[in-house]
Each structure stands twice: as C-alpha cells, then as structure tokens.
Design a protein around this motif. Structure first.
Motif, PDB file in Angstrom:
ATOM      1  N   CYS A   1       0.699  -1.216  -0.033  1.00 24.00           N
ATOM      2  CA  CYS A   1      -0.064   0.221  -0.442  1.00 24.00           C
ATOM      3  C   CYS A   1       1.018   1.260   0.643  1.00 24.00           C
ATOM      4  O   CYS A   1       0.769   2.264  -0.896  1.00 24.00           O
ATOM      5  CB  CYS A   1      -1.134   0.211   1.073  1.00 24.00           C
ATOM      6  SG  CYS A   1      -1.391  -1.328   1.305  1.00 24.00           S
ATOM      7  N   SER A   2       2.313   1.412   0.908  1.00 20.49           N
ATOM      8  CA  SER A   2       2.340   2.266   0.945  1.00 20.49           C
ATOM      9  C   SER A   2       3.640   2.299  -0.122  1.00 20.49           C
ATOM     10  O   SER A   2       3.846   3.525  -0.771  1.00 20.49           O
ATOM     11  CB  SER A   2       3.570   2.541   2.095  1.00 20.49           C
ATOM     12  OG  SER A   2       4.181   1.517   2.298  1.00 20.49           O
TER      13      SER A   2
ATOM     14  N   ILE B   1       3.540   6.219  -2.762  1.00 21.46           N
ATOM     15  CA  ILE B   1       4.953   6.991  -2.956  1.00 21.46           C
ATOM     16  C   ILE B   1       5.690   6.939  -5.089  1.00 21.46           C
ATOM     17  O   ILE B   1       6.114   7.975  -5.190  1.00 21.46           O
ATOM     18  CB  ILE B   1       5.945   6.327  -1.933  1.00 21.46           C
ATOM     19  CG1 ILE B   1       6.944   7.561  -1.618  1.00 21.46           C
ATOM     20  CG2 ILE B   1       6.196   5.050  -1.802  1.00 21.46           C
ATOM     21  CD1 ILE B   1       7.118   8.684  -1.753  1.00 21.46           C
TER      22      ILE B   1
ATOM     23  N   THR C   1       3.142  10.812   6.340  1.00 21.48           N
ATOM     24  CA  THR C   1       2.980   9.344   6.720  1.00 21.48           C
ATOM     25  C   THR C   1       3.896   8.683   8.436  1.00 21.48           C
ATOM     26  O   THR C   1       3.229   8.412   8.748  1.00 21.48           O
ATOM     27  CB  THR C   1       3.593   8.425   5.858  1.00 21.48           C
ATOM     28  OG1 THR C   1       4.428   9.091   5.826  1.00 21.48           O
ATOM     29  CG2 THR C   1       2.420   9.135   4.246  1.00 21.48           C
TER      30      THR C   1
ATOM     31  N   TYR D   1       1.811   7.552  11.625  1.00 21.94           N
ATOM     32  CA  TYR D   1       2.463   6.480  11.943  1.00 21.94           C
ATOM     33  C   TYR D   1       2.326   6.060  13.402  1.00 21.94           C
ATOM     34  O   TYR D   1       1.703   5.375  14.493  1.00 21.94           O
ATOM     35  CB  TYR D   1       3.031   5.431  10.903  1.00 21.94           C
ATOM     36  CG  TYR D   1       3.006   4.349  11.148  1.00 21.94           C
ATOM     37  CD1 TYR D   1       1.898   3.662   9.895  1.00 21.94           C
ATOM     38  CD2 TYR D   1       3.992   3.577  11.734  1.00 21.94           C
ATOM     39  CE1 TYR D   1       1.715   1.725  10.115  1.00 21.94           C
ATOM     40  CE2 TYR D   1       3.488   2.110  11.497  1.00 21.94           C
ATOM     41  CZ  TYR D   1       2.772   1.221  10.538  1.00 21.94           C
ATOM     42  OH  TYR D   1       2.407  -0.108  10.835  1.00 21.94           O
TER      43      TYR D   1
ATOM     44  N   GLY E   1      -0.809  13.362   2.470  1.00 20.37           N
ATOM     45  CA  GLY E   1       0.038  11.887   3.553  1.00 20.37           C
ATOM     46  C   GLY E   1      -1.261  11.256   3.588  1.00 20.37           C
ATOM     47  O   GLY E   1      -1.295  10.496   4.414  1.00 20.37           O
TER      48      GLY E   1
ATOM     49  N   SER F   1      -2.776   7.213   4.529  1.00 25.10           N
ATOM     50  CA  SER F   1      -2.051   7.113   5.742  1.00 25.10           C
ATOM     51  C   SER F   1      -3.845   6.704   6.148  1.00 25.10           C
ATOM     52  O   SER F   1      -3.596   5.373   6.866  1.00 25.10           O
ATOM     53  CB  SER F   1      -1.636   8.256   6.766  1.00 25.10           C
ATOM     54  OG  SER F   1      -0.679   8.523   5.992  1.00 25.10           O
TER      55      SER F   1
ATOM     56  N   GLU G   1      -4.773   2.985   4.107  1.00 25.13           N
ATOM     57  CA  GLU G   1      -4.044   2.174   4.634  1.00 25.13           C
ATOM     58  C   GLU G   1      -4.045   1.544   6.102  1.00 25.13           C
ATOM     59  O   GLU G   1      -3.417   0.899   5.873  1.00 25.13           O
ATOM     60  CB  GLU G   1      -2.586   2.740   3.470  1.00 25.13           C
ATOM     61  CG  GLU G   1      -1.880   3.427   4.781  1.00 25.13           C
ATOM     62  CD  GLU G   1      -0.238   3.645   4.221  1.00 25.13           C
ATOM     63  OE1 GLU G   1      -0.084   3.538   2.806  1.00 25.13           O
ATOM     64  OE2 GLU G   1       0.702   4.191   4.969  1.00 25.13           O
TER      65      GLU G   1
ATOM     66  N   THR H   1      -1.810  -2.179   7.146  1.00 23.37           N
ATOM     67  CA  THR H   1      -0.525  -2.199   8.119  1.00 23.37           C
ATOM     68  C   THR H   1      -1.147  -2.061   9.995  1.00 23.37           C
ATOM     69  O   THR H   1      -0.378  -1.556  10.453  1.00 23.37           O
ATOM     70  CB  THR H   1      -0.099  -0.333   8.433  1.00 23.37           C
ATOM     71  OG1 THR H   1      -1.304   0.209   8.779  1.00 23.37           O
ATOM     72  CG2 THR H   1       0.475  -0.015   7.462  1.00 23.37           C
TER      73      THR H   1
ATOM     74  N   GLU I   1      10.542   3.329   1.383  1.00 25.55           N
ATOM     75  CA  GLU I   1      10.211   4.306   0.764  1.00 25.55           C
ATOM     76  C   GLU I   1      11.410   5.763   0.805  1.00 25.55           C
ATOM     77  O   GLU I   1      11.558   6.189  -0.358  1.00 25.55           O
ATOM     78  CB  GLU I   1       9.110   5.073   1.160  1.00 25.55           C
ATOM     79  CG  GLU I   1       8.117   3.657   1.926  1.00 25.55           C
ATOM     80  CD  GLU I   1       7.305   4.738   2.402  1.00 25.55           C
ATOM     81  OE1 GLU I   1       7.039   5.285   3.258  1.00 25.55           O
ATOM     82  OE2 GLU I   1       5.870   3.331   2.732  1.00 25.55           O
TER      83      GLU I   1
END
Length: 459
Positions: A207-208, A212, A239, A243, A325, A329, A332, A336, A372
């Motif tokens: 996903c991340s 990106i 992001t 998190y 972002g 987040s 997604e 996560t 990333e």
C-alpha cells in the motif's frame, strides 16, 4: 518506611483481671472529662495524608542485587512516607518459596529469579537502573493514592541473581546509536532486534510503496530534483507522523488493559486474522476480504496527487502533499493494522515503560521508512520513479502474512522469544524461508497450468 519480614504478629489482648479493672476506670474518667477544643489548624474532615502502601519483595539470602535494592529503598525512604516493605526469603525458606510460586501463578510471572518486587498487581523482576526508575514512579503514584498499572516488567537473566553461584546478571545490554535519537541502552532483555525486523517487514507493504511510487511518477515529470526531494520528503514525514499517532493510540489502549492474558489473546487474534487475509491475497488478490487500498478510492488519490504535483509554487504543493499523506495514511490503515498491534503487544507483554517504548519506536521507524527512502533516492538520482507491479505486491503480502502468523504463534506459545535476539532472528528467518518455498512452489504450479494442453472432451 517500615520494614518487616513476613506477617507481623498480632498484639496480644489484655486478659488479666487487674488490667480489666484499670481499663474500665480509665473509660469512666474519659466520659466525665469535658470535650477538648480542636487543635489549631484542624478541620472538620480528616487531614489527607500519604497512603499506606505495601511493597512485597522476594529475595535470596546473600543475593547482591537484593542487597542493592535494599540499600536503594533505605535511601529513598523519606520520599515514600507510609511505605511498608514486606520481605520474603525464597532460597532457604520453604514457606517464602511457596508464597513466591503462588504469587507468580496469580500475577502471571515465572517465580524463578530474585529480586522480584510486587506492588499491587505490578511486578518487577530483577534490579537495574531502569527498574529502579520505573519502581520509583510507581511508588510515587501509589503513595499519592493513584492507581498503578498492572503488568510484569523485566525477565529472568536481567539484573537477577543465581542461587547456586551467587552470581548476578548485570542487565546491561548493548548501547545502540539510533539516528536522530542518539544512544539507546535497551538492557539484556532488549526488544531491539525484533523491533528493527518488524519495522522492516511492516515497511515493505504494497500500500505505502504503491502510493509513494505513483506520487513520484507524477512529480518527476516536472523535471525538478528540488521538487522531487521536497514532495517526497514531505510525504514521508507526514505518513511517519500519522503512523506515530496510530501506534501511540494502540499502545495507550493496551496500557489501560488490566489482564495481560486477555491482551495477549487479542493481539494474537488480530495478528492471526490479518496474517490469514494477507496470505489469501497472495492466492486470490483483491478477491473477497482484502486489506488493500480499495480500487474505488484510487481515482480520488490520483486526483490529489496530480493536484499536489501540479502546483506552480512549492509551498502550496507541499501543503497539498501533506493533505495527501494524511489521506493515504487513513486509507492504508487496513494494510498496516497487524504489525503495530503485534509490536505494541510485545512491548506490553515485556512491561516496557513509555520512555523506552518511545526510543524503540524511533528505532522502528528507521527500517520502516528505509524502502520508501530508497524509492525517493532513486527518483532523485535518476529522475525516474520505480513502479510497484501487482505480482510484487502479492509476494510482499505473502511475506507479511506468513511473518504475522509466525509472530502470532510465538505470542501465544512463548512470547519471551521475541526478547532474545538470536531466537527472534530465527523466527523471522524461518518465515522468510517458508515464504520463498511457497512462492517457488506456487510459481511452478501456475506455469505448469499455463502450458498444460487443454483436455480433449471424451465422446
């Protein structure tokens, strides 16, 4: 601070006849006396004072670490008025040892190491600087009449003593230099290895990486390295901040739980469900339940990305990137959900205090952002963006799912494994090998099916 060994004997009652006569005469005289005036400064209500707090210590005769703790308690006595320390020797005293075992069964710790200290339902195994700091904070709360969070802090082998050799483990672990945080001393029961590996596996989620890579694909079209660095860096910072809030919320939620066994079960169930769905996504990608960014949400994300990259001025572009972002987040989160729950559950299981948890989170984010950062660095250096293909995402899903299932099993069977570097690495290595085997077999089966001639109908 009062110190007593075991239970204090009850005061004996007066039983002789002369003593009874004297007691009756004193009672009559007190009734005849006029009531005394209240003392200066007294109020109608009782004066609030420090709470009476009982601290239970399980020690061994001749244990150096126990002696260090005794000296510390004596030194800190003025700080904790009303504290009563009850000490039980467990190496030579059979009754003390039996009580130690019963207490361990009740509070969920292994009754094998001294010193072990109990305050209500909070347990400290061993004696290190970190334990002294945590115990002092808990005693401050208890003496002030506030509740102390239950849990087990420490493990055998860190700041504990052996009965056979009267030798003690110092509890001093490797001092790790974490970028931006400096040196972090995590002790012998370090979760650092598990933190770094879980952070890395968590970071390579499709996903991340998809978000990106698509964003950078749009930004590199501006042919401005400065803009690629600014937009990519802003996206990573936002992001990462989201998190951090997400994981802090999970940590706080688990902190208020009073039953560690229930927390352990919930963490294992959540990780198990997410792991099964992730493995399913390898076999049947986006069919049925799937923890990925929904296809319906992608057109909106594309629009936001184009808006962020298409701003003439850098300031508005960065603001649009920050908003993007936040949106990514939130979308997604299902991708996560598993690893943060697993990791914070491990911290709670080990009784890691908030300060050390924050340092470990800093260590977590280094490998989490590593892939990333590499993607952004490649885009800056080549002015071309790496693109994540669907089959890459499926393999990452398989790796994450198998790793999550392995960790869920470890949490249920033997959570202490994750605090031991070599054993923790063995768990992740086994998950990696199993992922490779499954992928090789599945790829061979798919190729065989693709080249196999269609069966000719009979008749």
């Amino acid at each position: 601070m009062a110190v007593r060994a075991g239970r204090s004997p009850r005061a004996g009652a007066l039983s002789s006849a002369p003593a009874l006569v004297v007691t009756l005469l004193l009672g009559v005289l007190l009734l005849l006396l006029p009531p005394s005036a209240p003392a200066a400064g007294a109020t109608d209500g009782a004066q609030a004072g420090p709470e009476a707090v009982e601290l239970v210590r399980f020690t061994g005769e001749g244990c150096p670490k126990c002696a260090e703790q005794s000296a510390w308690l004596a030194e800190q006595a003025p700080r904790f008025p009303g504290l009563v320390v009850v000490e039980h020797e467990v190496w030579a005293d059979a009754q003390g040892r039996a009580l130690f075992v019963r207490t361990g069964e009740e509070l969920g710790f292994e009754a094998s190491s001294v010193p072990t200290t109990v305050l209500g339902e909070r347990v400290w195994i061993g004696w290190t600087d970190a334990i002294a700091e945590d115990l002092a904070a808990a005693l401050d709360r208890a003496v002030a009449g506030r509740s102390v969070q239950p849990g087990v802090y420490g493990t055998p082998g860190a700041g504990t003593c052996s009965q056979e050799a009267l030798a003690c483990e110092s509890g001093a672990g490797a001092v790790v230099d974490v970028p931006l945080l400096g040196e972090v001393d995590l002790g012998a029961r370090s979760l650092l290895v598990s933190t770094l590996v879980i952070g890395f596996v968590d970071g390579v989620n499709p996903c991340s990486l998809w978000a990106i890579s698509v964003l950078l694909t749009i930004v590199v079209r501006t042919a401005s390295r400065r803009r690629v660095v600014a937009v990519g860096g802003t996206f990573l910072l936002v992001t990462a901040g989201m998190y951090a809030l997400y994981m802090a919320g999970i940590y706080s939620a688990l902190s208020v739980a009073t039953h560690l066994a229930a927390v352990q079960a919930v963490v294992a169930v959540v990780a198990g469900v997410v792991g099964v769905v992730s493995v399913k996504d390898y076999v049947a990608f986006k069919r049925g339940i799937s923890f990925t960014i929904p296809d319906a949400a992608k057109p909106g994300l594309y629009k936001r990305m184009r808006a962020a990259a298409g701003q003439d001025r850098l300031g508005p572009a960065l603001l649009a990137t920050a908003a993007l972002g936040v949106a990514v987040s939130l979308l997604e989160t299902p991708c996560t959900a598993g690893f943060p729950v697993l990791w914070t559950g491990l911290l709670q299981q080990a009784g890691v205090p908030a300060g050390e948890a924050a340092a470990l989170f800093g260590a977590y984010m280094v490998p989490f952002l590593l892939d990333e950062i590499v993607v952004v660095a490649v885009a800056v250096g080549t002015m071309r963006a790496l693109r994540l293909q669907e089959h890459h995402g499926q393999v990452l899903k398989l790796f994450a799912g198998i790793t999550m299932l392995a960790l869920a099993g470890v949490i249920v069977v033997a959570p202490d494994i994750m605090e031991k570097p070599l054993q923790a690495l063995a768990v992740f290595a086994a998950a990696s090998v199993l992922t490779g085997l499954v992928h090789v077999v599945a790829t061979a089966v798919r190729r065989r099916r693709a080249v196999a001639p269609e069966a000719t109908p009979v008749g």
